[in-house]
Design an enzyme around this catalytic site. Structure first.
Site: not given
Length: 425
Positions: A139-140, A242
């Site tokens: 994630n990121e 998101e």
């Protein structure tokens, strides 16, 4: 002619055992998600991390939240951190009964230094539930273009987790990545993770954490039209993992009409809204009562209660519910898609001075390979600085236990492991 991988996915979805499952499992077929009964699946999801350790172990709390999410119109949750040794049967059953699927991050912070064992433990646990829709290997991890030389390690993680999944004869739970929305990496990163002739090395899906449509905006003014342009013709499912700006108020969630409407629904597979619980970062859709002294109530931790009956936050909850109630794209039936789809991977991006610095056609890193040696093999310069563009930050805030903290820990921890010494298969 359909690719071999597309035909394999179709055969799995149409198998008798799969069709008769209590909860229709989800598979990635070409550029879309499909349920076992042949319907295209669009994600109406919520980021759900009530506690930092694992929100999927308290069955009664899951039942209460699943019922409220059903009222909202959600059909999926995203959980950033779980304990793979815990018992999740009760919670997974509660969400399945409500028609809610799980996307879960494979990260396990205490064992980041051995990512395969940590990642595989989470996959071992959740692959057995029919309502596990997909898993994220990261994630990121990349937050600026100047660290794009870490991308091969993300793709290697996908490759190795797919190999592990298949070696265990698990169903083909989709394995993908959740990216920061970094203009300097668009569309190179999404194309890189989906390119190449070897399906075993490509991601099963790609997703973006997007905070662009803030306040009163439009499809063009928000930048969503550019997201659609970059994804048109993409060969694997893509969705927003998101979204939900909270400044300025009120949160209208007007972007959902673009995502699920004619502008984007043919390309994008939905969105996950950040987040379920109200906490210090002020993104919550529900709360569990008034703030309390965390020294008195251990359940509250940062002053925000994290269990009990969910109380909806006004007007955010109602605004999102109203949006979703009017947005129900039908998509395409699997039977029609399988005979008409033409799936072609994008060209692998090449390195460019001052920007993307990875030769997309170079071999992926192998066991124990360091950043410097991998970069040399790919023709990239590991010390390149470039003119990277900063990512749009994901929500953070003092005391937050979901999203922001998980994002920071995963990005730093996973990037450190990948760029130092990778222990994979």
């Amino acid at each position: 002619m359909l690719a071999t991988s597309l035909l394999r996915s179709l055969a799995f979805l149409l198998s008798a055992d799969n069709v008769l499952a209590a909860t229709p499992v989800i598979s990635a077929v070409g550029s879309k998600f499909f349920t076992a009964d042949g319907n295209q699946f669009y994600i109406k999801g919520i980021a759900y991390q009530l506690i930092s350790t694992d929100p999927l172990i308290d069955t009664e709390q899951c039942k209460r939240d699943a019922t409220q999410m059903q009222d909202l119109g959600a059909n999926a949750i995203r959980v950033y951190h779980v304990d793979p040794t815990a018992d999740h049967k009760g919670c997974m059953s509660a969400f399945a009964d409500a028609g809610i699927y799980l996307f879960v991050d494979l990260d396990d912070f205490p064992t980041q230094i051995q990512p395969l064992s940590a990642f595989s433990a989470v996959l071992d646990e959740f692959q057995k539930y029919d309502n596990t829709a997909g898993v994220f290997v990261g994630n990121e991890v990349l937050t600026t273009a100047e660290v794009s030389n870490a991308a091969p390690y993300v793709k290697a993680a996908i490759r190795d987790m797919k190999a592990y999944r298949d070696s265990k004869s698990y169903r083909k739970v989709p394995i993908g990545y959740s990216a920061a929305d970094v203009p300097g990496l668009r569309p190179m990163l999404q194309n890189y993770l989906a390119c190449g002739d070897n399906d075993a090395e490509r991601a099963d899906f790609y997703s973006l954490n997007v905070y662009e449509w803030c306040g009163v905006s439009t499809y063009d003014g928000s930048g969503y039209s550019q997201l659609e342009k970059n994804a048109t013709g993409y060969n694997i499912p893509i969705f927003i993992s998101e979204t939900g700006c909270h400044i300025p108020r009120p949160r209208t969630f007007a972007d959902q009409s673009a995502i699920f409407g004619p502008d984007m629904s043919d390309t994008w597979s939905g969105a996950i809204v950040y987040e379920w619980i109200q906490e210090a970062n002020d993104y919550g859709l529900v709360n569990y009562g008034p703030m309390v002294d965390p020294k008195v109530s251990t359940d509250a931790l940062d002053g925000y209660p994290r269990s009990g009956m969910p109380t909806t936050q006004s007007p955010d909850y109602g605004n999102l519910k109203s949006q979703w109630a009017t947005l129900s794209p039908t998509g395409v039936k699997l039977s029609a898609y399988s005979t008409s789809a033409k799936i072609t991977p994008p060209a692998c991006p090449t390195s460019t001075a001052g920007g993307w610095i990875v030769n997309g056609n170079a071999p992926l890193p192998s066991v124990g390979q360091t950043l410097a040696s991998a970069a040399t093999a790919s023709g990239a310069n590991p010390s390149s600085t470039g003119s990277a563009t900063k990512a749009t930050p994901s929500p953070t805030g003092g005391g937050t236990l979901s999203g922001g903290r998980e994002i920071a820990g995963m990005a730093v921890g996973l990037l450190t492991v990948m760029m130092g010494f990778v222990i994979w298969l």
